[in-house]
Design a protein around this motif. Structure first.
Motif, PDB file in Angstrom:
ATOM      1  N   THR A 133       0.837  -1.204   0.000  1.00 14.45           N
ATOM      2  CA  THR A 133       0.000   0.000   0.000  1.00 14.45           C
ATOM      3  C   THR A 133       0.869   1.250   0.000  1.00 14.45           C
ATOM      4  N   GLU A 166       1.050   4.232  -2.906  1.00 14.98           N
ATOM      5  CA  GLU A 166       0.996   5.657  -2.566  1.00 14.98           C
ATOM      6  C   GLU A 166       2.208   6.401  -3.116  1.00 14.98           C
ATOM      7  N   ASP A 208      -6.257  -4.466  -0.980  1.00 15.46           N
ATOM      8  CA  ASP A 208      -7.173  -3.646  -1.768  1.00 15.46           C
ATOM      9  C   ASP A 208      -6.389  -2.982  -2.894  1.00 15.46           C
ATOM     10  N   LEU A 209      -6.705  -3.335  -4.129  1.00 14.77           N
ATOM     11  CA  LEU A 209      -5.992  -2.788  -5.285  1.00 14.77           C
ATOM     12  C   LEU A 209      -6.599  -1.495  -5.813  1.00 14.77           C
ATOM     13  N   THR A 210      -7.567  -0.958  -5.104  1.00 17.65           N
ATOM     14  CA  THR A 210      -8.215   0.278  -5.561  1.00 17.65           C
ATOM     15  C   THR A 210      -7.221   1.399  -5.836  1.00 17.65           C
ATOM     16  N   PRO A 211      -6.263   1.668  -4.919  1.00 18.25           N
ATOM     17  CA  PRO A 211      -5.298   2.742  -5.215  1.00 18.25           C
ATOM     18  C   PRO A 211      -4.501   2.491  -6.488  1.00 18.25           C
ATOM     19  N   HIS A 252      -5.588   0.858  -9.064  1.00 14.45           N
ATOM     20  CA  HIS A 252      -6.502   1.066 -10.186  1.00 14.45           C
ATOM     21  C   HIS A 252      -6.555   2.540 -10.583  1.00 14.45           C
ATOM     22  N   PHE A 253      -6.748   3.405  -9.609  1.00 10.40           N
ATOM     23  CA  PHE A 253      -6.932   4.819  -9.927  1.00 10.40           C
ATOM     24  C   PHE A 253      -5.643   5.513 -10.371  1.00 10.40           C
ATOM     25  N   LYS A 254      -4.516   4.861 -10.151  1.00 10.19           N
ATOM     26  CA  LYS A 254      -3.255   5.389 -10.675  1.00 10.19           C
ATOM     27  C   LYS A 254      -2.814   4.669 -11.952  1.00 10.19           C
TER      28      LYS A 254
END
Length: 328
Positions: free
Chosen positions: A227, A231, A249-252, A254-256
């Motif tokens: 994580t 970041e 959680d791979l959400t961060p 994804h959005f990058k």
């Protein structure tokens, strides 16, 4: 020959100095007189976890993956090596491949290369697993000259090699460590040190990249630390990790638009899959070393073959700096 056998698995299991038959060379392989071997985290995991790890050999087992030594016999079909050649590699100590904690081992010629001429046997034995891992990770992540590269865990076995290789490939290298001793080693290797205990990810991203993030992150810590890698990464950056045994959680990411590369360098050994690629990487690493751009850091403690248990304990203690090496 002498061999350090492990007859039972578990944290309290002990290595026993034993007299076993010297193995016969076979086609496609060489018989090596082992001069030195090094201890990796996966070696200690095998000893402690046994068959809970699908890659652990049946007991009684000879562990030890990394080695350096001298070719004593050459099997049918091997043209690249001759008796007397000094070689190094990562070629045993798991599955059905006997390891390096012995006077001799039989190694697949596709898993070895000629030892770097400028390194001692001890130094060469420290390199294969960690250096192949670092090289593969940086290559798969597309390292290029001028990139800002962040190495997590730069004072560790894989990390200290990744710093040197990233510098060799022309990157501007930064690396995290957890104390003064770790930061001192990181900076000695040519990277800018970041104390993760006193600096937040946001702080050092702003400080070193103006807030844009790093072009490539090599995470040798992995797990929950991924994580932090997400970041710290720039938009559309590449991340290589050696430890992804986790739910995350791979959400961060994804959005990058991040690309994640998982490096598990034991695959060629376990599955006999493209082993010749390891030999080629080892040849490249030897050239880089001989050019003066790669030197392993060795722990100050000295161990002989009969001290294998103490060497494993040294690595597990977390007190060592650099690779723990066992000399024959």
């Amino acid at each position: 020959m002498r061999a350090m056998l492990i007859k039972n698995y578990g944290k309290d299991s002990e290595f026993e100095l034993s007299d076993v038959a010297t193995p016969d060379v076979k086609p496609g392989h060489v018989l090596v007189q082992v001069a030195a071997s090094s201890v990796n985290t996966v070696d200690t995991m095998i000893r402690n976890m046994g068959k809970d790890l699908p890659l652990s050999p049946d007991t009684p087992a000879i562990l030890g993956m990394d080695f350096a030594g001298t070719v004593e016999a050459v099997g049918e079909g091997v043209d690249a090596y001759s008796v007397g050649d000094e070689v190094y590699g990562c070629a045993g100590g798991l599955a059905d491949l006997p390891g390096a904690l012995a006077d001799h081992m039989v190694a697949d010629a596709n898993l070895i290369a000629h030892k770097p001429k400028n390194l001692s046997m001890k130094e060469a034995a420290a390199l294969p697993l960690v250096a192949i891992t670092a090289y593969e990770g940086l290559m798969r992540a597309g390292i290029t000259q001028g990139q800002k590269v962040l190495v997590h865990g730069g004072s560790g076995g894989v990390g200290h090699v990744a710093i040197q290789l990233a510098k060799h490939f022309g990157a501007d290298v930064y690396s995290t460590g957890g104390g003064d001793q770790q930061i001192a080693l990181i900076e000695k290797l040519g990277a800018t040190g970041i104390n993760y205990k006193t600096e937040t990810v946001q702080d050092y991203v702003v400080k070193h990249t103006g807030g844009a993030g790093f072009d490539l992150v090599f995470d040798s810590v992995g797990g929950a630390n991924l994580t932090n890698s997400f970041e710290a990464a720039a938009l559309n950056a590449n991340i290589a990790t050696t430890v992804s045994l986790c739910e995350l959680d791979l959400t961060p990411a994804h959005f990058k638009g991040l690309s994640l590369h998982v490096v598990f360098m034991l695959i060629p050994m376990l599955h006999n899959h493209k082993r010749e690629e390891h030999a080629e990487i080892l040849r490249q690493l030897a050239q880089i070393s001989e050019a003066g751009a790669l030197t392993p850091v060795l722990d100050e403690e000295q161990f002989q073959l009969e001290d294998a248990g103490k060497a494993y304990a040294r690595l597990e203690s977390g007190k060592g700096m650099g690779k723990v090496v066992i000399e024959n």
